[in-house]
Design an enzyme around this catalytic site. Structure first.
Site, mmCIF file in Angstrom:
data_model
loop_
_atom_site.group_PDB
_atom_site.id
_atom_site.type_symbol
_atom_site.label_atom_id
_atom_site.label_comp_id
_atom_site.label_asym_id
_atom_site.label_seq_id
_atom_site.Cartn_x
_atom_site.Cartn_y
_atom_site.Cartn_z
ATOM 1 N N GLU B 268 0.819 -1.214 0.000
ATOM 2 C CA GLU B 268 0.000 0.000 0.000
ATOM 3 C C GLU B 268 0.855 1.268 0.000
ATOM 4 O O GLU B 268 0.883 2.010 0.974
ATOM 5 C CB GLU B 268 -0.923 -0.007 1.235
ATOM 6 C CG GLU B 268 -1.869 -1.194 1.276
ATOM 7 C CD GLU B 268 -2.580 -1.376 2.630
ATOM 8 O OE1 GLU B 268 -2.188 -0.709 3.610
ATOM 9 O OE2 GLU B 268 -3.520 -2.176 2.685
ATOM 10 N N CYS B 336 -1.430 33.292 12.140
ATOM 11 C CA CYS B 336 -1.043 33.908 13.400
ATOM 12 C C CYS B 336 -0.703 32.907 14.475
ATOM 13 O O CYS B 336 -1.364 32.842 15.514
ATOM 14 C CB CYS B 336 -2.127 34.866 13.849
ATOM 15 S SG CYS B 336 -2.038 36.384 12.904
ATOM 16 N N GLU B 337 0.291 32.088 14.255
ATOM 17 C CA GLU B 337 0.904 31.363 15.357
ATOM 18 C C GLU B 337 2.338 31.015 15.007
ATOM 19 O O GLU B 337 2.690 30.880 13.835
ATOM 20 C CB GLU B 337 0.116 30.130 15.784
ATOM 21 C CG GLU B 337 -0.430 29.241 14.744
ATOM 22 C CD GLU B 337 -1.309 28.186 15.425
ATOM 23 O OE1 GLU B 337 -0.740 27.266 16.018
ATOM 24 O OE2 GLU B 337 -2.530 28.297 15.362
#
Lengths: 410, 410
Positions: B268, B336-337
């Protein structure tokens, strides 16, 4: 837990879950209104504008509760400006922050007559000047200062330290304010700091205000009159017990600014207004044991609520089961990675498969950070009004929504 | 870097960026086709089914490239089944995995005639039995074994250790296989393991195969004939140099299974097929300095590509600038972080504002994990075909798309 029990009536939650399915976000209007009220009461003697940080949760119906109460908006993108205006926030109560505003966004903000644009670099001031001059529109702006204060929070949500991407040094800010004097379309009116998130002490705020007060005094001597002191947001939420009284914060701030006149204070609460108002209802699918560890597999996952995986955030889990038998377990979702958990090692009444669990304090940074990872459909949102009334304020996505922006090639 | 330079022609990239805007994902069909080919060549002597892990990237046009080449699909949700069928994967080449499948999803899979359902707990087997009996449909299934093998990767993407949420112990699996004998609608045909992601050694695979071979021998003595050995995915990608040759993996596996007849191997691959095929083009908005640190602020952000923030993943950054002057900087976005970064402390030719940067190896777990955080619009996707042809395969979102599932209250 008690807050969940008190504000989210179990039989109503079951009814909502059965009608709209799970996972689903449910918000209490009552909690939001109470939070607004406690902010307003705490700062009743202050000339203040509350600007709600839309990034916490920008759902139209939730935002319009705030807008109707006279709250303003702290936005960080064109998308948030669009949403803020749709929700009815007055443009003159909107502050536009963020380190990476594009020309298009600045233009959109000027055209919308927002209160001020919070500039975060010299480069940005240049672009703002360019856009404002082009459209002959006065750009009211503030500058975000990096106060180099460590609020002792998670490194990802500390935003006011030197060496971080936010704001500029005081020295750079002075250069920018001076520079702006030369251009008639640049109008400096504010100074901003933002220290970070989940701050539990008033001390960093007090330090930041001292720094700002000294700075605006100097600026005024140079003919630059600052009318807005914006101390950002970041007032922490106790995820177990809910909102922490803003009165403590207000008291500390007021003692610093009560003697000032002609200056308006801006604060930007986000999480503290919204976090406790929301729960995420999930359904127990399966239980299993691996090694010594018990797992409760629920149908909510990291795509719905990423804070535990991204920040290691610990949120309360409330079980609607009344089983006296307890189980210590991890609450995990169907997403195929080990980082997909909602809570770790918590003890709760042993649920039956099919029972509901509520994750608490998800009103902020819950749905707004959600994704379609693993091709999962983003969850709907419900607003509780009063004791028994509820409204669907965001519909569940369908399979079609996963692909509706895709273009199939022949 | 060289891979980006080789496969993504700079002038074509500039043309695409100016036509469709930035940030934008661009994929090379050539790289995808090459990856398929190297898997097929490596396993040419093996009775094998490749099931592409859709979670890596489920864009319809990309999936259909794989489907047309006879690749199958590894899916983990109803949404992925919907997408797999739309993209043209043959149902008899689809394997349905995941710890939290719902009744509706199991029902959808049975009705769609997927090859097999990869069961991950006793509870799930019960539900599968219930659904299969109800619809009188034989459920072909495999069981995911937790082999308790540590592949030494990031803790969030280690998935085959005891104490994790995935799979069941061998002992539990035997109980489940035995149990299934009692029900005519339950038909055990496979055994699966999945060790984790970003695995760089063949050893865990070989250990897992040994374990499976011993187990299926025992099962055959009990009258349970396993026809599919599914060893999952997880073959790592070198983010700088691109795909690692699957020939190494094939050689180790083949030596173990070449003597078997009547057994089909399933693998897979997800990341290894898709990661190197994609780049994220962003535009430099601003440059700034904070303390000793340089920041290049671009218009792509953690909402577009969360791997650096979530896993600390390091991805190459390619600059289209030819400036001889170099800069050491963090590449950060407008969100904003502080966690919003795309790369840290990298050296690159000093870009002008407006220049383009490409983040490499984002074809997998890039767009599929993206969100609208900070009300940002999710980025469009482009497929390069041949030297100069390109197709839009996913449109950029609009402001309207942020709110189209929301219900406005009066």
């Amino acid at each position: 837990m008690d807050a969940i029990k008190k504000h989210f009536n179990a039989s109503l939650i079951k009814k909502i879950a059965s009608k709209f399915g799970t996972p689903i976000f449910v918000y209490s209007e009552k909690i939001i209104l109470d939070s607004i009220k406690s902010y307003k009461t705490a700062f009743s003697k202050t000339d203040i504008l509350f600007c709600y940080a839309l990034k916490a949760n920008s759902n139209n119906s939730l935002c319009s509760i705030l807008a109707k109460k006279g709250i303003g908006a702290d936005i960080v993108s064109g998308g948030e400006l669009f949403r803020a205006l749709k929700a009815g926030f007055e443009p003159q109560k909107i502050v536009f922050s963020g380190v990476g505003k594009t020309e298009e966004e600045l233009n959109y903000a000027l055209k919308s007559n927002v209160l001020m644009i919070n500039v975060e670099s010299f480069d940005e001031l240049e672009i703002l000047k360019k856009v404002a001059s082009k459209f002959k529109k006065i750009a009211n702006f503030s500058i975000r200062i990096n106060p180099d204060i460590d609020p002792h929070t998670h490194k990802f949500i500390t935003t006011g330290k030197l060496g971080g991407k936010f704001g500029v040094s005081l020295k750079e800010a002075f250069r920018m304010y001076e520079y702006s004097k030369k251009f008639k379309f640049l109008n400096p009116i504010g100074m901003q700091v933002h220290l970070g998130s989940q701050i539990y002490s008033v001390k960093p705020y007090v330090m930041a205000i001292d720094l700002i007060l000294a700075a605006i005094k100097k600026l005024s001597e140079r003919g630059i009159n600052i009318k807005y002191i914006d101390i950002g947001g970041g007032w922490g939420v106790d995820e177990i017990r809910g909102m922490r009284p803003p009165a403590i914060l207000a008291k500390a701030i007021n003692s610093k600014i009560k003697h000032l006149s002609g200056i308006k204070l801006i604060i930007e609460p986000g999480r503290s207004l919204m976090a406790s108002a929301g729960i995420l209802i999930t359904k127990v699918l399966y239980k299993k044991k691996s090694g010594d560890k018990n797992f409760i597999i629920v149908n909510g996952a990291m795509n719905d609520f990423i804070r535990p995986a991204l920040y290691g955030a610990k949120h309360p889990v409330y079980s609607f089961s009344r089983n006296k038998k307890k189980l210590k377990a991890d609450i995990v979702g169907p997403v195929c990675e080990s980082g997909d958990f909602l809570a770790k090692d918590i003890e709760l009444p042993l649920p039956e498969n099919g029972d509901l669990l509520a994750i608490g304090s998800v009103g902020a940074y819950g749905q707004s950070m959600s994704s379609q990872y693993n091709s999962r459909l983003r969850a709907p949102e419900i607003l509780l009004k009063g004791k028994s009334e509820y409204k669907l304020i965001r519909k569940r996505e369908s399979f079609r929504d996963l692909i509706y922006k895709e273009v199939r090639l022949p």
